[in-house]
Design a protein around this motif. Structure first.
Motif, PDB file in Angstrom:
ATOM      1  N   LEU A 358      27.509  47.354  31.294  1.00  0.00           N
ATOM      2  CA  LEU A 358      26.100  46.825  31.001  1.00  0.00           C
ATOM      3  C   LEU A 358      26.192  45.907  30.177  1.00  0.00           C
ATOM      4  CD1 LEU A 358      23.097  47.494  32.150  1.00  0.00           C
ATOM      5  CD2 LEU A 358      22.735  48.720  30.326  1.00  0.00           C
ATOM      6  N   SER A 359      25.578  44.587  30.342  1.00  0.00           N
ATOM      7  CA  SER A 359      25.736  43.612  29.385  1.00  0.00           C
ATOM      8  C   SER A 359      24.274  43.187  29.016  1.00  0.00           C
ATOM      9  CB  SER A 359      26.609  42.247  29.886  1.00  0.00           C
ATOM     10  OG  SER A 359      27.589  42.488  30.265  1.00  0.00           O
ATOM     11  N   VAL A 360      24.238  42.957  27.597  1.00  0.00           N
ATOM     12  CA  VAL A 360      22.766  42.594  27.081  1.00  0.00           C
ATOM     13  C   VAL A 360      22.830  41.377  26.332  1.00  0.00           C
ATOM     14  CG1 VAL A 360      20.832  43.260  25.654  1.00  0.00           C
ATOM     15  CG2 VAL A 360      22.007  44.942  27.188  1.00  0.00           C
ATOM     16  N   SER A 361      22.154  40.556  26.374  1.00  0.00           N
ATOM     17  CA  SER A 361      22.241  39.109  25.617  1.00  0.00           C
ATOM     18  C   SER A 361      20.508  38.673  25.361  1.00  0.00           C
ATOM     19  CB  SER A 361      23.020  38.160  26.655  1.00  0.00           C
ATOM     20  OG  SER A 361      22.774  36.730  25.785  1.00  0.00           O
ATOM     21  N   VAL A 362      20.726  38.259  23.948  1.00  0.00           N
ATOM     22  CA  VAL A 362      19.343  37.844  23.672  1.00  0.00           C
ATOM     23  C   VAL A 362      19.794  36.491  22.749  1.00  0.00           C
ATOM     24  CG1 VAL A 362      17.134  38.217  22.053  1.00  0.00           C
ATOM     25  CG2 VAL A 362      18.402  40.176  23.073  1.00  0.00           C
ATOM     26  N   ARG A 363      18.975  35.445  23.380  1.00  0.00           N
ATOM     27  CA  ARG A 363      19.524  33.923  23.071  1.00  0.00           C
ATOM     28  C   ARG A 363      18.209  33.445  22.565  1.00  0.00           C
ATOM     29  NH1 ARG A 363      23.584  30.117  25.281  1.00  0.00           N
ATOM     30  NH2 ARG A 363      24.596  32.179  26.185  1.00  0.00           N
ATOM     31  N   ASN A 364      18.167  32.735  21.408  1.00  0.00           N
ATOM     32  CA  ASN A 364      17.161  31.737  21.149  1.00  0.00           C
ATOM     33  C   ASN A 364      17.721  30.375  20.546  1.00  0.00           C
ATOM     34  OD1 ASN A 364      17.463  33.653  18.502  1.00  0.00           O
ATOM     35  ND2 ASN A 364      17.071  31.629  17.903  1.00  0.00           N
ATOM     36  N   PRO A 365      16.937  29.304  20.969  1.00  0.00           N
ATOM     37  CA  PRO A 365      17.460  27.849  20.248  1.00  0.00           C
ATOM     38  C   PRO A 365      17.206  27.955  18.777  1.00  0.00           C
ATOM     39  CG  PRO A 365      15.378  27.646  21.591  1.00  0.00           C
ATOM     40  CD  PRO A 365      15.691  29.107  21.735  1.00  0.00           C
ATOM     41  N   ALA A 366      17.421  26.622  18.294  1.00  0.00           N
ATOM     42  CA  ALA A 366      17.322  26.499  16.751  1.00  0.00           C
ATOM     43  C   ALA A 366      15.698  26.190  16.604  1.00  0.00           C
ATOM     44  CB  ALA A 366      18.145  25.342  16.338  1.00  0.00           C
ATOM     45  N   PRO A 367      15.235  26.893  15.342  1.00  0.00           N
ATOM     46  CA  PRO A 367      13.959  26.701  15.017  1.00  0.00           C
ATOM     47  C   PRO A 367      13.562  25.259  14.617  1.00  0.00           C
ATOM     48  CG  PRO A 367      15.135  27.725  13.363  1.00  0.00           C
ATOM     49  CD  PRO A 367      16.191  27.498  14.610  1.00  0.00           C
ATOM     50  N   GLU A 368      12.474  25.001  14.752  1.00  0.00           N
ATOM     51  CA  GLU A 368      11.882  23.704  14.640  1.00  0.00           C
ATOM     52  C   GLU A 368      11.308  23.783  12.979  1.00  0.00           C
ATOM     53  OE1 GLU A 368       8.677  22.278  17.152  1.00  0.00           O
ATOM     54  OE2 GLU A 368      10.023  22.411  19.014  1.00  0.00           O
ATOM     55  N   GLY A 369      12.090  22.748  12.078  1.00  0.00           N
ATOM     56  CA  GLY A 369      11.567  22.734  10.863  1.00  0.00           C
ATOM     57  C   GLY A 369      12.278  23.949   9.976  1.00  0.00           C
ATOM     58  N   GLU A 370      12.085  24.075   8.885  1.00  0.00           N
ATOM     59  CA  GLU A 370      12.280  25.117   7.848  1.00  0.00           C
ATOM     60  C   GLU A 370      11.780  26.299   7.938  1.00  0.00           C
ATOM     61  OE1 GLU A 370      15.190  24.612   5.951  1.00  0.00           O
ATOM     62  OE2 GLU A 370      15.615  22.456   6.546  1.00  0.00           O
ATOM     63  N   VAL A 371      12.575  27.267   7.957  1.00  0.00           N
ATOM     64  CA  VAL A 371      12.136  28.689   7.877  1.00  0.00           C
ATOM     65  C   VAL A 371      12.311  29.542   6.890  1.00  0.00           C
ATOM     66  CG1 VAL A 371      12.279  30.957   9.355  1.00  0.00           C
ATOM     67  CG2 VAL A 371      12.612  28.801  10.584  1.00  0.00           C
ATOM     68  N   PRO A 372      11.636  30.068   6.272  1.00  0.00           N
ATOM     69  CA  PRO A 372      11.775  30.834   4.786  1.00  0.00           C
ATOM     70  C   PRO A 372      12.772  31.796   4.986  1.00  0.00           C
ATOM     71  CG  PRO A 372       9.543  31.347   5.451  1.00  0.00           C
ATOM     72  CD  PRO A 372      10.119  29.978   6.535  1.00  0.00           C
ATOM     73  N   GLU A 373      13.580  32.315   4.045  1.00  0.00           N
ATOM     74  CA  GLU A 373      14.610  33.442   4.027  1.00  0.00           C
ATOM     75  C   GLU A 373      13.810  34.628   3.978  1.00  0.00           C
ATOM     76  OE1 GLU A 373      18.242  35.128   4.008  1.00  0.00           O
ATOM     77  OE2 GLU A 373      17.552  32.626   4.406  1.00  0.00           O
ATOM     78  N   VAL A 374      14.251  35.485   5.040  1.00  0.00           N
ATOM     79  CA  VAL A 374      13.688  36.829   4.988  1.00  0.00           C
ATOM     80  C   VAL A 374      14.464  37.780   4.392  1.00  0.00           C
ATOM     81  CG1 VAL A 374      12.788  38.317   6.758  1.00  0.00           C
ATOM     82  CG2 VAL A 374      12.570  35.888   7.358  1.00  0.00           C
ATOM     83  N   PRO A 375      14.083  38.479   3.408  1.00  0.00           N
ATOM     84  CA  PRO A 375      15.005  39.576   2.644  1.00  0.00           C
ATOM     85  C   PRO A 375      15.325  40.628   3.386  1.00  0.00           C
ATOM     86  CG  PRO A 375      12.705  39.802   2.094  1.00  0.00           C
ATOM     87  CD  PRO A 375      12.624  38.585   2.966  1.00  0.00           C
ATOM     88  N   GLY A 376      16.637  41.148   3.233  1.00  0.00           N
ATOM     89  CA  GLY A 376      17.141  42.062   3.966  1.00  0.00           C
ATOM     90  C   GLY A 376      17.775  41.902   5.286  1.00  0.00           C
ATOM     91  N   SER A 377      18.038  40.651   5.553  1.00  0.00           N
ATOM     92  CA  SER A 377      18.464  40.076   6.935  1.00  0.00           C
ATOM     93  C   SER A 377      19.702  40.982   7.055  1.00  0.00           C
ATOM     94  CB  SER A 377      18.328  38.773   7.116  1.00  0.00           C
ATOM     95  OG  SER A 377      17.056  38.287   6.937  1.00  0.00           O
ATOM     96  N   GLY A 378      20.138  41.182   8.362  1.00  0.00           N
ATOM     97  CA  GLY A 378      21.452  41.463   8.709  1.00  0.00           C
ATOM     98  C   GLY A 378      21.791  43.180   8.625  1.00  0.00           C
ATOM     99  N   GLN A 379      20.898  43.731   8.351  1.00  0.00           N
ATOM    100  CA  GLN A 379      21.145  45.293   8.066  1.00  0.00           C
ATOM    101  C   GLN A 379      20.860  45.827   9.555  1.00  0.00           C
ATOM    102  OE1 GLN A 379      22.182  46.924   5.373  1.00  0.00           O
ATOM    103  NE2 GLN A 379      22.154  44.582   4.622  1.00  0.00           N
ATOM    104  N   GLY A 380      19.937  45.333  10.256  1.00  0.00           N
ATOM    105  CA  GLY A 380      19.854  45.837  11.691  1.00  0.00           C
ATOM    106  C   GLY A 380      20.831  45.484  12.675  1.00  0.00           C
ATOM    107  N   LEU A 381      21.563  44.458  12.512  1.00  0.00           N
ATOM    108  CA  LEU A 381      22.875  43.982  13.227  1.00  0.00           C
ATOM    109  C   LEU A 381      24.070  44.896  12.870  1.00  0.00           C
ATOM    110  CD1 LEU A 381      22.760  40.166  13.316  1.00  0.00           C
ATOM    111  CD2 LEU A 381      21.906  41.813  15.113  1.00  0.00           C
ATOM    112  N   ILE A 382      24.027  45.359  11.557  1.00  0.00           N
ATOM    113  CA  ILE A 382      25.112  46.343  11.303  1.00  0.00           C
ATOM    114  C   ILE A 382      24.886  47.573  11.895  1.00  0.00           C
ATOM    115  CG2 ILE A 382      26.181  47.415   9.298  1.00  0.00           C
ATOM    116  CD1 ILE A 382      25.477  45.097   7.466  1.00  0.00           C
ATOM    117  N   GLY A 383      23.716  48.138  11.780  1.00  0.00           N
ATOM    118  CA  GLY A 383      23.222  49.404  12.506  1.00  0.00           C
ATOM    119  C   GLY A 383      23.548  49.339  14.126  1.00  0.00           C
ATOM    120  N   LEU A 384      23.143  48.349  14.449  1.00  0.00           N
ATOM    121  CA  LEU A 384      23.519  47.883  16.014  1.00  0.00           C
ATOM    122  C   LEU A 384      24.684  47.999  16.384  1.00  0.00           C
ATOM    123  CD1 LEU A 384      20.804  45.359  17.231  1.00  0.00           C
ATOM    124  CD2 LEU A 384      20.904  47.869  17.797  1.00  0.00           C
ATOM    125  N   THR A 385      25.667  47.503  15.560  1.00  0.00           N
ATOM    126  CA  THR A 385      27.188  47.526  15.738  1.00  0.00           C
ATOM    127  C   THR A 385      27.621  48.944  15.620  1.00  0.00           C
ATOM    128  OG1 THR A 385      27.357  45.293  14.675  1.00  0.00           O
ATOM    129  CG2 THR A 385      29.263  46.543  14.835  1.00  0.00           C
TER     130      THR A 385
END
Length: 414
Positions: A358-385
């Motif tokens: 089973l293959s799952v893919s979630v893709r999004n293009p580049a956002p328009e304009g600047e996006v503020p930094e979100v604290p705690g980013s990347g922890q969910g991907l570690i758990g998913l791995t």
């Protein structure tokens, strides 16, 4: 006694230490902490008295047989004096087993009344010291026996039989002592095995608790991050557009209320599992692949642009654990796209068949304009791995050539 020693000592002997030898009491950590040797137990006093009495009886029998021997009066008196001193030295056998046995080898070769004390010394050495000490002392004693019976023959027993009986008696005493020593070593080995088992059980319990905490933390992140992101997006929209149409404000408020209600419900279920201490996952929210369309619909209602491309052969046959992991990958991908690329169109692709995976893919293009930094980013991907690895699959994520981002998961489906 220290608390640790009380916990590791065999409970069956804690109140009956008087039944054990003092040396074994020390090894089993049943004696109060003190410097020097442990005191004799009641059993030690009984055994030492019996050994002393045995040495005295054998010495008296030997002294009675000396009447049939033609010995100088001075030598006979010396023999009895050595025998009496040897019997008295029996009380020191526990403190100096090697020295006592070493001293009794020449004494027993010169004094017949010291024969009982010599046997006690050999038995004590076999109990308290390794076999190499016993072999040297017993060998020396057996080597001196021919000389002893040659100069002091027994009138009632032939020379050859006397040597055989002395050798058999020595071997029997040594064997008895080694048997007692092996029993003590067996008890100590059982004590060590019990300690190791307790330590391993404690380590396994700690590891299980750690794994349970990690699983609960991962579950809380997967469940709550999606809801809280919806709250953050719509609250931000209301903050920056206070003049929005009434219908849009009403819809955003409804989404915020519904997301907050579902987040509280999910949190209540997880906390209920923690309070109950139940390892069963029946009380936790456990979505499967069938809930993926509802997730996409919920994201669309929240204002996201999501395209679902689902090409799975027989979705009902997907294992629950695999489907749950695929759902979490899609959920985390949508959450990250909402946080880091708001307003972009997200594509969720799910493909697979039995035997192909089973293959799952979630893709999004580049956002328009600047996006503020979100604290705690990347922890969910570690758990998913970690979650994908536990199911036997793998997870990959990273930026695309056009500046977008993609989360790709490959799960086994046998």
């Amino acid at each position: 006694m220290s608390r640790d020693k009380q916990e590791t000592a065999p409970q069956a002997f804690t109140g009956r230490r008087w039944l054990l030898p003092s040396a074994l009491v020390k090894e089993l950590d049943l004696a109060p902490e003190r410097s020097g040797r442990p005191r004799r137990t009641a059993r030690d006093w009984v055994v030492d008295f019996c050994c002393f009495l045995l040495a005295v009886i054998i010495g008296l029998l030997a002294a009675d047989t000396m009447k049939n021997e033609d010995l100088p009066q001075g030598y006979a008196a010396l023999d009895q004096i050595l025998g009496a001193l040897s019997c008295a030295a029996v009380w020191l056998r526990r403190r100096w087993p090697v020295g006592f046995a070493f001293a009794m080898v020449p004494v027993a070769a010169a004094s017949s009344t010291a024969g009982g004390a010599s046997l006690v010394a050999m038995f004590t050495l076999a109990v308290h010291r390794p076999f190499r000490y016993v072999a040297w002392m017993a060998g020396a004693s057996l080597a001196l026996n021919p000389l002893y019976f040659w100069f002091r023959p027994d009138p009632d027993v032939p020379y050859g039989w006397a040597l055989v009986l002395a050798a058999v008696l020595t071997v029997a005493v040594v064997g008895w002592g080694m048997f007692v020593r092996s029993k003590r070593q067996l008890m100590l080995s059982l004590r060590d095995r019990a300690r190791r088992a307790e330590t391993e059980a404690r380590l396994r319990a700690e590891q299980a608790q750690r794994l349970a905490r990690e699983a609960i933390a991962r579950e809380m992140h997967d469940v709550l991050a999606h809801r809280l992101t919806l709250l953050s997006v719509h609250a931000g929209a209301l903050e920056f557009r206070p003049d929005a149409p009434r219908e849009e404000i009403h819809r955003a408020a409804g989404v915020i209320r519904e997301s907050a209600h579902e987040a509280l419900q999910d949190l209540r279920e997880i906390i209920g599992v923690l309070r109950a201490g139940d390892t069963d996952d029946s009380g936790r929210p456990q979505p499967t692949l069938a809930a993926l369309e509802a997730l996409v619909t919920e994201s669309r209602e929240a204002g996201m642009k999501v395209t679902l491309d689902q090409r799975v052969t027989d979705p009902a046959a997907v294992p629950a654990s695999v489907g749950r992991t695929a759902y979490r990958i899609a959920q985390e991908g949508l959450t990250n796209a909402r946080k880091h690329a708001p307003g972009t169109e997200v594509t969720v692709t799910v493909t697979g068949a039995p035997g192909e995976g089973l293959s799952v893919s979630v893709r999004n293009p580049a956002p328009e304009g600047e996006v503020p930094e979100v604290p705690g980013s990347g922890q969910g991907l570690i758990g998913l791995t970690e979650r994908a690895t536990l199911t036997g699959g793998r997870l990959e994520h990273g930026p695309l050539a056009d500046g977008g981002f993609e989360v790709r998961g490959r799960l086994p489906w046998g």
